[in-house]
Design an enzyme around this catalytic site. Structure first.
Site, PDB file in Angstrom:
ATOM      1  N   ASN A  52       0.881  -1.175   0.000  1.00 50.83           N
ATOM      2  CA  ASN A  52       0.000   0.000   0.000  1.00 50.83           C
ATOM      3  C   ASN A  52       0.915   1.220   0.000  1.00 50.83           C
ATOM      4  O   ASN A  52       1.482   1.577   1.029  1.00 50.83           O
ATOM      5  CB  ASN A  52      -0.895  -0.028   1.254  1.00 50.83           C
ATOM      6  CG  ASN A  52      -1.704   1.247   1.404  1.00 50.83           C
ATOM      7  OD1 ASN A  52      -1.777   2.064   0.480  1.00 50.83           O
ATOM      8  ND2 ASN A  52      -2.315   1.426   2.574  1.00 50.83           N
ATOM      9  N   LYS A  86       0.246   4.260  -0.395  1.00 51.50           N
ATOM     10  CA  LYS A  86      -0.350   5.484   0.173  1.00 51.50           C
ATOM     11  C   LYS A  86      -0.035   6.677  -0.727  1.00 51.50           C
ATOM     12  O   LYS A  86       0.103   6.518  -1.938  1.00 51.50           O
ATOM     13  CB  LYS A  86       0.116   5.693   1.616  1.00 51.50           C
ATOM     14  CG  LYS A  86      -0.101   4.425   2.457  1.00 51.50           C
ATOM     15  CD  LYS A  86      -0.003   4.652   3.929  1.00 51.50           C
ATOM     16  CE  LYS A  86      -0.198   3.324   4.661  1.00 51.50           C
ATOM     17  NZ  LYS A  86      -0.273   3.443   6.094  1.00 51.50           N
ATOM     18  N   HIS A 143      -9.769   1.532   4.584  1.00 54.81           N
ATOM     19  CA  HIS A 143      -8.486   1.681   5.275  1.00 54.81           C
ATOM     20  C   HIS A 143      -8.677   2.646   6.452  1.00 54.81           C
ATOM     21  O   HIS A 143      -9.430   3.619   6.352  1.00 54.81           O
ATOM     22  CB  HIS A 143      -7.412   2.209   4.314  1.00 54.81           C
ATOM     23  CG  HIS A 143      -6.053   2.158   4.924  1.00 54.81           C
ATOM     24  ND1 HIS A 143      -5.606   3.124   5.797  1.00 54.81           N
ATOM     25  CD2 HIS A 143      -5.065   1.236   4.836  1.00 54.81           C
ATOM     26  CE1 HIS A 143      -4.391   2.787   6.209  1.00 54.81           C
ATOM     27  NE2 HIS A 143      -4.033   1.660   5.642  1.00 54.81           N
ATOM     28  N   GLU A 158      -7.017   5.006   7.536  1.00 56.65           N
ATOM     29  CA  GLU A 158      -6.755   6.426   7.235  1.00 56.65           C
ATOM     30  C   GLU A 158      -7.954   7.047   6.518  1.00 56.65           C
ATOM     31  O   GLU A 158      -8.239   8.234   6.694  1.00 56.65           O
ATOM     32  CB  GLU A 158      -5.458   6.550   6.412  1.00 56.65           C
ATOM     33  CG  GLU A 158      -4.237   6.317   7.298  1.00 56.65           C
ATOM     34  CD  GLU A 158      -3.039   5.693   6.608  1.00 56.65           C
ATOM     35  OE1 GLU A 158      -2.957   5.738   5.369  1.00 56.65           O
ATOM     36  OE2 GLU A 158      -2.180   5.137   7.330  1.00 56.65           O
ATOM     37  N   GLU A 216      -5.987  -4.739  10.327  1.00 58.61           N
ATOM     38  CA  GLU A 216      -4.938  -3.753  10.558  1.00 58.61           C
ATOM     39  C   GLU A 216      -5.225  -2.996  11.857  1.00 58.61           C
ATOM     40  O   GLU A 216      -5.991  -2.033  11.857  1.00 58.61           O
ATOM     41  CB  GLU A 216      -4.897  -2.745   9.403  1.00 58.61           C
ATOM     42  CG  GLU A 216      -4.590  -3.363   8.060  1.00 58.61           C
ATOM     43  CD  GLU A 216      -3.965  -2.340   7.114  1.00 58.61           C
ATOM     44  OE1 GLU A 216      -2.806  -2.533   6.727  1.00 58.61           O
ATOM     45  OE2 GLU A 216      -4.627  -1.338   6.793  1.00 58.61           O
ATOM     46  N   GLY A 228       2.026   2.297  10.688  1.00 59.14           N
ATOM     47  CA  GLY A 228       2.994   3.375  10.545  1.00 59.14           C
ATOM     48  C   GLY A 228       3.673   3.779  11.840  1.00 59.14           C
ATOM     49  O   GLY A 228       4.335   4.806  11.915  1.00 59.14           O
ATOM     50  N   SER A 253       2.909  -2.113  10.311  1.00 59.42           N
ATOM     51  CA  SER A 253       4.355  -2.204  10.553  1.00 59.42           C
ATOM     52  C   SER A 253       4.925  -3.586  10.264  1.00 59.42           C
ATOM     53  O   SER A 253       5.844  -4.037  10.956  1.00 59.42           O
ATOM     54  CB  SER A 253       4.692  -1.759  11.983  1.00 59.42           C
ATOM     55  OG  SER A 253       4.326  -0.401  12.167  1.00 59.42           O
TER      56      SER A 253
END
Ligand code: PGA
Length: 248
Positions: A9, A11, A94, A96, A166, A172, A211
């Site tokens: 991904n 991003k 996701h 985010e 996730e 991250g 991560s």
């Protein structure tokens, strides 16, 4: 036996040039029979990657998809458009998107359905925040996020879908869920699906994201219910990404 899937991904990172060179470097590291590897790139690079990957086993995906089929939705990209760009996958929900752009369980379910209408495999991202984990809400949160999609799309829709667990606190941050922490949730997700359809539960790929890197991938990927990874940071480096793929 489930086919493993390692998905990058990217991003909102890179440039046209770096997207091309990253994609080429990944393809160079793959053999002709290496299946189950994909990258989710920014929309604007998809058509370039479609051409680059045309004779490779590397699949391309988008990082989101509109919750509507077409019309007056300024700034959105439809599933039909993504299909035209050769997308095999689209991430939906996701964390985010959920936290910064207002995605709800309902709009995520709509995005999921739109992707499937075009034959794009939705990768449904679910996971709890740190506060939710500390409040012992992990299972409630992932169940709620999963159920919203099952209610709208039907359990049969999971036949052509991927789930990515996730934990938000691991994305991250450099903090990874332990192998056992991740396995516990993956197992629960599969059990929840099995309660409705055991065949689909057995078959569906459930990826871990948060991560994941070469140093921890082997342990995570060895767990019974972890079928692959959704990799952010480490997917921006071809060597790390391929190392994760090779650790399956
Ligand atoms: P990360 O991102 O690997 O950088 O934690 C994973 C993701 O957000 O999909």
């Amino acid at each position: 036996m489930r086919q493993p899937l390692i998905m990058g991904n990217w991003k909102m990172n890179g440039s046209l040039e770096s997207a091309q060179s990253l994609c080429s470097a990944i393809m160079e590291g793959l053999n002709a029979d290496d299946m189950g590897v994909a990258v989710c790139a920014p929309y604007v690079y998809l058509s370039t990657l479609q051409v680059l990957t045309s004779s490779s086993t590397l699949s391309v995906g988008a990082q989101n998809v509109a919750d509507q089929a077409s019309g007056a939705y300024t700034g959105e990209i439809s599933a039909t458009m993504l299909k035209e760009m050769g997308c095999a996958y689209a991430l939906v929900g996701h964390s985010e998107r959920r936290s910064y752009y207002g995605d709800t369980d309902e709009t995520v379910a709509d995005r999921f359905c739109e992707a499937q209408k075009e034959g794009i495999i939705p990768v449904l991202c679910i996971g709890e925040t740190l506060a939710e984990r500390e409040a012992n809400e992990t299972f409630n949160v992932v169940n709620r996020q999963l159920d919203a999609v099952i209610e709208k799309a039907g359990i049969g829709a999971l036949e052509n879908a991927v789930i990515a667990y996730e934990p938000v606190w691991a994305i991250g941050t450099g903090v990874t869920a332990s192998d056992e922490q991740a396995q516990e949730v993956h197992k629960a997700i599969r059990a929840r699906i099995a309660a409705k359809n055991t065949v689909i539960a057995d078959k569906i790929q459930i990826l871990y994201g948060g991560s994941m890197k070469p140093a921890n991938a082997k342990g995570l990927l060895a767990m019974a219910d972890i079928d692959g990874g959704l990799i952010g940071g480490a997917s921006l480096d071809a060597t790390s990404f391929l190392e994760i793929y090779r650790s399956i």
